[in-house]
Design a protein around this motif. Structure first.
Motif, PDB file in Angstrom:
ATOM      1  N   ALA A 164       0.859  -1.197   0.000  1.00 59.48           N
ATOM      2  CA  ALA A 164       0.000   0.000   0.000  1.00 59.48           C
ATOM      3  C   ALA A 164       0.883   1.230   0.000  1.00 59.48           C
ATOM      4  CB  ALA A 164      -0.930  -0.001   1.213  1.00 59.48           C
ATOM      5  N   PRO A 165       1.454   1.608  -1.152  1.00 59.36           N
ATOM      6  CA  PRO A 165       2.453   2.684  -1.209  1.00 59.36           C
ATOM      7  C   PRO A 165       1.997   3.994  -0.588  1.00 59.36           C
ATOM      8  CG  PRO A 165       2.329   1.527  -3.295  1.00 59.36           C
ATOM      9  CD  PRO A 165       1.189   1.015  -2.463  1.00 59.36           C
ATOM     10  N   ARG A 166       0.732   4.326  -0.747  1.00 62.40           N
ATOM     11  CA  ARG A 166       0.251   5.606  -0.218  1.00 62.40           C
ATOM     12  C   ARG A 166       0.313   5.658   1.305  1.00 62.40           C
ATOM     13  NH1 ARG A 166      -5.166   7.554  -2.881  1.00 62.40           N
ATOM     14  NH2 ARG A 166      -3.726   7.867  -4.617  1.00 62.40           N
ATOM     15  N   GLY A 167       0.242   4.493   1.940  1.00 64.63           N
ATOM     16  CA  GLY A 167       0.269   4.467   3.398  1.00 64.63           C
ATOM     17  C   GLY A 167       1.638   4.244   3.992  1.00 64.63           C
ATOM     18  N   ALA A 168       2.681   4.159   3.161  1.00 59.12           N
ATOM     19  CA  ALA A 168       4.009   3.832   3.663  1.00 59.12           C
ATOM     20  C   ALA A 168       4.535   4.901   4.615  1.00 59.12           C
ATOM     21  CB  ALA A 168       4.982   3.634   2.496  1.00 59.12           C
ATOM     22  N   SER A 169       4.503   6.158   4.210  1.00 57.79           N
ATOM     23  CA  SER A 169       5.020   7.231   5.066  1.00 57.79           C
ATOM     24  C   SER A 169       4.185   7.425   6.329  1.00 57.79           C
ATOM     25  CB  SER A 169       5.117   8.535   4.275  1.00 57.79           C
ATOM     26  OG  SER A 169       6.111   8.433   3.279  1.00 57.79           O
ATOM     27  N   PRO A 170       2.829   7.459   6.227  1.00 58.70           N
ATOM     28  CA  PRO A 170       2.057   7.547   7.469  1.00 58.70           C
ATOM     29  C   PRO A 170       2.301   6.378   8.412  1.00 58.70           C
ATOM     30  CG  PRO A 170       0.680   8.152   5.598  1.00 58.70           C
ATOM     31  CD  PRO A 170       1.972   7.621   5.039  1.00 58.70           C
ATOM     32  N   ALA A 171       2.479   5.156   7.874  1.00 55.01           N
ATOM     33  CA  ALA A 171       2.746   4.005   8.737  1.00 55.01           C
ATOM     34  C   ALA A 171       4.094   4.150   9.431  1.00 55.01           C
ATOM     35  CB  ALA A 171       2.698   2.717   7.912  1.00 55.01           C
ATOM     36  N   ALA A 172       5.104   4.615   8.680  1.00 56.90           N
ATOM     37  CA  ALA A 172       6.415   4.848   9.290  1.00 56.90           C
ATOM     38  C   ALA A 172       6.307   5.907  10.377  1.00 56.90           C
ATOM     39  CB  ALA A 172       7.413   5.276   8.219  1.00 56.90           C
ATOM     40  N   PHE A 173       5.494   6.916  10.133  1.00 56.54           N
ATOM     41  CA  PHE A 173       5.275   7.973  11.125  1.00 56.54           C
ATOM     42  C   PHE A 173       4.646   7.396  12.393  1.00 56.54           C
ATOM     43  CE2 PHE A 173       2.373  11.223  12.873  1.00 56.54           C
ATOM     44  CZ  PHE A 173       3.276  12.230  13.159  1.00 56.54           C
ATOM     45  N   ALA A 174       3.660   6.504  12.222  1.00 60.77           N
ATOM     46  CA  ALA A 174       2.988   5.904  13.373  1.00 60.77           C
ATOM     47  C   ALA A 174       3.955   5.049  14.191  1.00 60.77           C
ATOM     48  CB  ALA A 174       1.805   5.061  12.906  1.00 60.77           C
ATOM     49  N   VAL A 175       4.776   4.254  13.500  1.00 64.62           N
ATOM     50  CA  VAL A 175       5.762   3.433  14.207  1.00 64.62           C
ATOM     51  C   VAL A 175       6.779   4.337  14.905  1.00 64.62           C
ATOM     52  CG1 VAL A 175       7.559   1.680  13.963  1.00 64.62           C
ATOM     53  CG2 VAL A 175       5.459   1.507  12.629  1.00 64.62           C
ATOM     54  N   GLY A 176       7.173   5.419  14.219  1.00 67.28           N
ATOM     55  CA  GLY A 176       8.096   6.367  14.835  1.00 67.28           C
ATOM     56  C   GLY A 176       7.532   6.956  16.113  1.00 67.28           C
ATOM     57  N   LEU A 177       6.222   7.271  16.119  1.00 65.12           N
ATOM     58  CA  LEU A 177       5.593   7.794  17.333  1.00 65.12           C
ATOM     59  C   LEU A 177       5.645   6.763  18.455  1.00 65.12           C
ATOM     60  CD1 LEU A 177       2.391   9.681  16.089  1.00 65.12           C
ATOM     61  CD2 LEU A 177       4.549  10.647  16.895  1.00 65.12           C
ATOM     62  N   ALA A 178       5.415   5.484  18.100  1.00 63.22           N
ATOM     63  CA  ALA A 178       5.482   4.431  19.115  1.00 63.22           C
ATOM     64  C   ALA A 178       6.889   4.325  19.699  1.00 63.22           C
ATOM     65  CB  ALA A 178       5.054   3.092  18.499  1.00 63.22           C
ATOM     66  N   VAL A 179       7.894   4.392  18.831  1.00 63.47           N
ATOM     67  CA  VAL A 179       9.286   4.324  19.299  1.00 63.47           C
ATOM     68  C   VAL A 179       9.608   5.522  20.189  1.00 63.47           C
ATOM     69  CG1 VAL A 179      11.698   4.384  18.560  1.00 63.47           C
ATOM     70  CG2 VAL A 179      10.049   2.965  17.320  1.00 63.47           C
ATOM     71  N   LEU A 180       9.136   6.700  19.785  1.00 66.77           N
ATOM     72  CA  LEU A 180       9.374   7.899  20.593  1.00 66.77           C
ATOM     73  C   LEU A 180       8.694   7.785  21.953  1.00 66.77           C
ATOM     74  CD1 LEU A 180       8.910  10.650  17.856  1.00 66.77           C
ATOM     75  CD2 LEU A 180      11.030  10.125  19.070  1.00 66.77           C
ATOM     76  N   GLY A 181       7.511   7.181  21.957  1.00 64.45           N
ATOM     77  CA  GLY A 181       6.812   6.978  23.222  1.00 64.45           C
ATOM     78  C   GLY A 181       7.598   6.087  24.167  1.00 64.45           C
ATOM     79  N   VAL A 182       8.183   5.027  23.620  1.00 68.18           N
ATOM     80  CA  VAL A 182       9.014   4.134  24.437  1.00 68.18           C
ATOM     81  C   VAL A 182      10.208   4.897  25.000  1.00 68.18           C
ATOM     82  CG1 VAL A 182      10.497   2.099  24.379  1.00 68.18           C
ATOM     83  CG2 VAL A 182       8.275   2.057  23.225  1.00 68.18           C
ATOM     84  N   HIS A 183      10.870   5.689  24.146  1.00 67.64           N
ATOM     85  CA  HIS A 183      12.016   6.479  24.605  1.00 67.64           C
ATOM     86  C   HIS A 183      11.598   7.448  25.708  1.00 67.64           C
ATOM     87  CE1 HIS A 183      15.497   5.552  22.045  1.00 67.64           C
ATOM     88  NE2 HIS A 183      14.632   5.271  21.095  1.00 67.64           N
ATOM     89  N   ALA A 184      10.434   8.080  25.533  1.00 65.01           N
ATOM     90  CA  ALA A 184       9.972   9.045  26.534  1.00 65.01           C
ATOM     91  C   ALA A 184       9.708   8.357  27.872  1.00 65.01           C
ATOM     92  CB  ALA A 184       8.715   9.750  26.037  1.00 65.01           C
ATOM     93  N   VAL A 185       9.095   7.170  27.837  1.00 66.77           N
ATOM     94  CA  VAL A 185       8.802   6.440  29.072  1.00 66.77           C
ATOM     95  C   VAL A 185      10.090   6.016  29.756  1.00 66.77           C
ATOM     96  CG1 VAL A 185       7.814   4.319  30.000  1.00 66.77           C
ATOM     97  CG2 VAL A 185       6.534   5.650  28.331  1.00 66.77           C
ATOM     98  N   LEU A 186      11.012   5.458  28.975  1.00 64.33           N
ATOM     99  CA  LEU A 186      12.281   5.005  29.557  1.00 64.33           C
ATOM    100  C   LEU A 186      13.116   6.170  30.077  1.00 64.33           C
ATOM    101  CD1 LEU A 186      13.327   2.247  26.973  1.00 64.33           C
ATOM    102  CD2 LEU A 186      12.256   1.952  29.222  1.00 64.33           C
ATOM    103  N   GLY A 187      12.938   7.338  29.452  1.00 60.06           N
ATOM    104  CA  GLY A 187      13.706   8.506  29.883  1.00 60.06           C
ATOM    105  C   GLY A 187      13.028   9.317  30.957  1.00 60.06           C
TER     106      GLY A 187
END
Length: 386
Positions: A164-187
């Motif tokens: 689903a090429p159109r959703g590739a960047s938004p999906a990466a953005f969503a995963v990035g938010l999840a990763v940032l959330g983990v970093h924020a919790v750990l920090g």
């Protein structure tokens, strides 16, 4: 009737979410690269959401056409590849306002529009491609430096690019938010404001910022956003009101500049989401999807500051998401730069690309301007030879 109304709402919501998620990381990276603090960058993102939402509501009401507005993603990429100008953030803000004034002038003065159109398309595309190269390398470096954070983003982006090429960047953005959330919790939590903020900066004018930021920003916004945006609307049978569109986007850019907004313009990619038959079978009713998108952008403005604060937990994640979002733009720019059959055009484009990718700066003016100048000089010299 109910089904058609649902299609309109879905098209409008999708238009706004895809536009925001696919390139908001690029905007934040660009604003901070030219001197904005995290709070000022957050203010810029809020201002962009507000100005393009209000612009869409105005144009939808006035024209009854599906005219979608967006922030200038190529312009944000250009900023991200640059440096803090002489005069700092206030000079960058002044350059944003100058770019907006040039956009307004383009709608009012046909000769300026012809002057912009006279810049060979391969040179404009090559300048953009050269600017994008360092940004698109960020995911590569991220996988090596922080694989646990960046590799999941790259994998999801690659899978979605296949199915689903159109959703590739938004999906990466969503995963990035999840990763940032983990970093924020750990920090121990992210530090910074959460509620929407508009930070006013008094603009100043700096010759180097006008030449090094305003002019390249204006050129890439016109060549990579406004002109393709008109073409996309035309492909669905709509004729964009050129003068009014330039007035609205230019005035919106000027109004948003003191709050950090770099530029708004006609959308190109997301324009198709609202202008296609998927939005409504009746071409005369598709403008309603734009109205929905505008309302969604007003809501997104409310979370823009919290997003900026969250990205501070792991800047490398933001850079990786931005780089992946720009890969399709880089591919299109490279193709446009070297596709010309004229040998001289191709050589001029290659020179432009090399100067832009070099990142050189002279007299306080960044590589984007020098790349454009070098490409035009080579093109003119080879034209005389021919």
């Amino acid at each position: 009737m109910t089904d058609d109304r649902g299609r309109v709402v879905l098209a409008g919501v999708t238009t706004a979410l895809v536009g925001f998620a696919s390139s908001s990381a690029v905007v934040l990276a660009g604003l901070q690269a030219v001197g904005a603090t995290p709070v000022q960058a957050a203010s810029g993102l809020v201002a962009l959401c507000l100005t393009q939402a209000l612009g869409m509501l105005w144009l939808a009401r006035r024209t009854r056409l599906p005219i979608v507005l967006a922030w200038s993603t190529p312009g944000a990429a250009l900023l991200a590849a640059g440096a803090v100008p002489e005069g700092g953030w206030p000079a960058a803000v002044g350059a944003f306002a100058v770019a907006g004034a040039l956009i307004v002038l383009t709608g009012l003065w046909p000769r300026l529009a012809r002057l912009v159109a006279a810049i060979p398309a391969p040179i404009a595309q090559a300048m953009l491609a050269g600017v994008l190269v360092p940004l698109c390398l960020a995911p590569v470096r991220g996988v090596v430096d922080d694989p646990l954070s960046v590799l999941p983003i790259v994998v999801v982006w690659l899978v979605l690019l296949r199915v689903a090429p159109r959703g590739a960047s938004p999906a990466a953005f969503a995963v990035g938010l999840a990763v940032l959330g983990v970093h924020a919790v750990l920090g121990g939590g992210a530090e910074g404001p959460v509620l929407p903020v508009l930070d006013l900066t008094a603009p100043t004018l700096s010759a180097s910022a006008v030449v090094g930021i305003a002019l390249p920003l204006y050129v890439v916004t016109m060549a990579s956003q406004n002109v393709p945006g008109v073409a996309v609307l035309s492909s669905f049978g709509y004729r964009a009101p050129w003068r009014e569109s330039m007035a609205v986007t230019g005035i919106g850019t000027i109004a948003g500049a003191p709050f950090g907004g770099h530029a708004i313009n006609l959308a190109a990619i997301t324009a198709a989401l609202a202008a296609s038959p998927d939005a409504h079978p009746d071409a005369g009713q598709r403008w309603r999807a734009v109205r929905v998108a505008a309302v969604v952008y007003l809501g997104l403005a409310a979370i823009a500051t919290a997003l900026t604060t969250l990205t501070g937990a792991a800047p490398a994640v933001l850079a990786a998401v931005a780089g992946l979002a720009l890969v399709p733009t880089l591919g299109a720019s490279l193709t446009g730069a070297v596709a010309s059959a004229e040998r001289g055009d191709r050589e001029a484009a290659v020179v432009t690309f090399l100067v832009a990718a070099s990142g050189v700066s002279a007299f306080g003016i960044g590589a984007a301007f020098w790349a454009l100048a070098a490409g035009i000089v080579v093109h003119a010299a080879l034209a005389i030879r021919r």
